[in-house]
Design a protein around this motif. Structure first.
Motif, PDB file in Angstrom:
ATOM      1  N   VAL A 163       7.154  24.867  50.070  1.00  0.00           N
ATOM      2  CA  VAL A 163       5.757  25.213  50.311  1.00  0.00           C
ATOM      3  C   VAL A 163       5.394  26.375  49.392  1.00  0.00           C
ATOM      4  O   VAL A 163       6.107  27.387  49.337  1.00  0.00           O
ATOM      5  CB  VAL A 163       5.523  25.610  51.788  1.00  0.00           C
ATOM      6  CG1 VAL A 163       4.080  26.031  52.008  1.00  0.00           C
ATOM      7  CG2 VAL A 163       5.900  24.453  52.705  1.00  0.00           C
ATOM      8  N   ASN A 165       7.605  28.542  63.397  1.00  0.00           N
ATOM      9  CA  ASN A 165       6.445  29.266  62.861  1.00  0.00           C
ATOM     10  C   ASN A 165       6.705  30.752  62.655  1.00  0.00           C
ATOM     11  O   ASN A 165       5.799  31.581  62.833  1.00  0.00           O
ATOM     12  CB  ASN A 165       5.220  29.046  63.745  1.00  0.00           C
ATOM     13  CG  ASN A 165       4.848  27.592  63.842  1.00  0.00           C
ATOM     14  OD1 ASN A 165       5.129  26.811  62.940  1.00  0.00           O
ATOM     15  ND2 ASN A 165       4.239  27.203  64.936  1.00  0.00           N
ATOM     16  N   TYR A 217       2.359  29.037  48.562  1.00  0.00           N
ATOM     17  CA  TYR A 217       1.099  29.655  48.992  1.00  0.00           C
ATOM     18  C   TYR A 217       0.507  30.404  47.802  1.00  0.00           C
ATOM     19  O   TYR A 217       1.232  31.100  47.084  1.00  0.00           O
ATOM     20  CB  TYR A 217       1.346  30.664  50.114  1.00  0.00           C
ATOM     21  CG  TYR A 217       1.994  30.100  51.358  1.00  0.00           C
ATOM     22  CD1 TYR A 217       1.321  29.204  52.180  1.00  0.00           C
ATOM     23  CD2 TYR A 217       3.273  30.490  51.729  1.00  0.00           C
ATOM     24  CE1 TYR A 217       1.906  28.706  53.329  1.00  0.00           C
ATOM     25  CE2 TYR A 217       3.867  30.007  52.886  1.00  0.00           C
ATOM     26  CZ  TYR A 217       3.180  29.115  53.682  1.00  0.00           C
ATOM     27  OH  TYR A 217       3.759  28.635  54.823  1.00  0.00           O
ATOM     28  N   VAL A 246       2.560  21.469  49.355  1.00  0.00           N
ATOM     29  CA  VAL A 246       3.805  21.055  50.005  1.00  0.00           C
ATOM     30  C   VAL A 246       4.465  20.036  49.084  1.00  0.00           C
ATOM     31  O   VAL A 246       3.859  19.002  48.770  1.00  0.00           O
ATOM     32  CB  VAL A 246       3.558  20.454  51.404  1.00  0.00           C
ATOM     33  CG1 VAL A 246       4.864  19.930  51.997  1.00  0.00           C
ATOM     34  CG2 VAL A 246       2.937  21.488  52.327  1.00  0.00           C
ATOM     35  N   LEU A 271      10.686  25.284  53.986  1.00  0.00           N
ATOM     36  CA  LEU A 271      10.498  25.102  55.432  1.00  0.00           C
ATOM     37  C   LEU A 271      11.304  23.890  55.901  1.00  0.00           C
ATOM     38  O   LEU A 271      11.085  22.778  55.423  1.00  0.00           O
ATOM     39  CB  LEU A 271       9.033  24.879  55.776  1.00  0.00           C
ATOM     40  CG  LEU A 271       8.088  26.053  55.606  1.00  0.00           C
ATOM     41  CD1 LEU A 271       6.671  25.658  56.006  1.00  0.00           C
ATOM     42  CD2 LEU A 271       8.539  27.239  56.410  1.00  0.00           C
ATOM     43  N   ALA A 319       2.796  24.816  58.186  1.00  0.00           N
ATOM     44  CA  ALA A 319       2.726  25.808  57.118  1.00  0.00           C
ATOM     45  C   ALA A 319       1.335  26.424  57.149  1.00  0.00           C
ATOM     46  O   ALA A 319       0.349  25.717  57.387  1.00  0.00           O
ATOM     47  CB  ALA A 319       2.991  25.152  55.769  1.00  0.00           C
ATOM     48  N   TRP A 330       1.906  34.747  56.342  1.00  0.00           N
ATOM     49  CA  TRP A 330       2.263  33.371  56.028  1.00  0.00           C
ATOM     50  C   TRP A 330       3.486  32.917  56.822  1.00  0.00           C
ATOM     51  O   TRP A 330       4.308  33.723  57.216  1.00  0.00           O
ATOM     52  CB  TRP A 330       2.482  33.183  54.533  1.00  0.00           C
ATOM     53  CG  TRP A 330       3.633  33.942  53.935  1.00  0.00           C
ATOM     54  CD1 TRP A 330       4.863  33.440  53.604  1.00  0.00           C
ATOM     55  CD2 TRP A 330       3.683  35.324  53.563  1.00  0.00           C
ATOM     56  NE1 TRP A 330       5.662  34.417  53.065  1.00  0.00           N
ATOM     57  CE2 TRP A 330       4.964  35.596  53.026  1.00  0.00           C
ATOM     58  CE3 TRP A 330       2.764  36.382  53.643  1.00  0.00           C
ATOM     59  CZ2 TRP A 330       5.349  36.850  52.582  1.00  0.00           C
ATOM     60  CZ3 TRP A 330       3.161  37.633  53.187  1.00  0.00           C
ATOM     61  CH2 TRP A 330       4.433  37.853  52.665  1.00  0.00           C
TER      62      TRP A 330
END
Length: 153
Positions: A54, A77, A56, A124, A95, A104, A71
């Motif tokens: 992932v 989580n 960001y 992703v 992840l 995410a 994040w």
């Protein structure tokens, strides 16, 4: 006395033929129904976690920093948070996604100056899955995505 063979009436032959055809149809349908392989297949979820990359990204035009960036970084989580983050900002995490799927997300608070824009994007496995933009200078942005579980083929 002479014996002669007489053929059965046509009506009887038609009736016997109709019964034979009906039996063939019923037997064929029964075999198709009870064979098991032709029935509906239900997906099977993998039980071992599958890792997803992932990425960001956060950008902004008004301020050189974002007051707070939060994040998701792992299972259940789990999150990380950074304060006074220089923009543009990027972070890549792995992840693990199990049978219940994964989540995410990235959230960015605005400097609330009333000027400029703020945006987030999320990828992703190299595919963009979310993007948000705020142009009023007061609102923050948040990008999120549910990652589905993997299925056994």
């Amino acid at each position: 006395m002479t014996l002669t063979q007489t053929s059965p009436p046509r009506r009887r032959l038609a009736l016997v033929g109709g019964v034979v055809v009906a039996l063939v149809i019923v037997l064929g349908a029964g075999l198709a129904y009870f064979s098991g392989d032709d029935g509906p297949q239900h997906p099977v979820v993998r039980t071992d976690p599958v890792n997803h990359e992932v990425l960001y990204e956060v950008t902004g035009t008004a301020a050189a920093t974002a007051p707070v960036v939060t994040w998701v970084v792992g299972e259940r989580n789990a999150t990380e948070q950074a304060v006074n983050v220089p923009l543009p900002w990027k972070s890549s995490v792995t992840l693990p996604v199990g049978p219940s799927g994964g989540y995410a997300a990235v959230e960015v608070r605005s400097a609330e100056t009333g000027a400029g824009s703020l945006s987030c994007r999320m990828f992703v496995d190299g595919v963009q899955v979310a993007q948000q933009v705020s142009t009023d200078g007061f609102a923050g942005v948040a990008c999120s995505h549910r990652i589905p579980p993997e299925y056994v083929k």
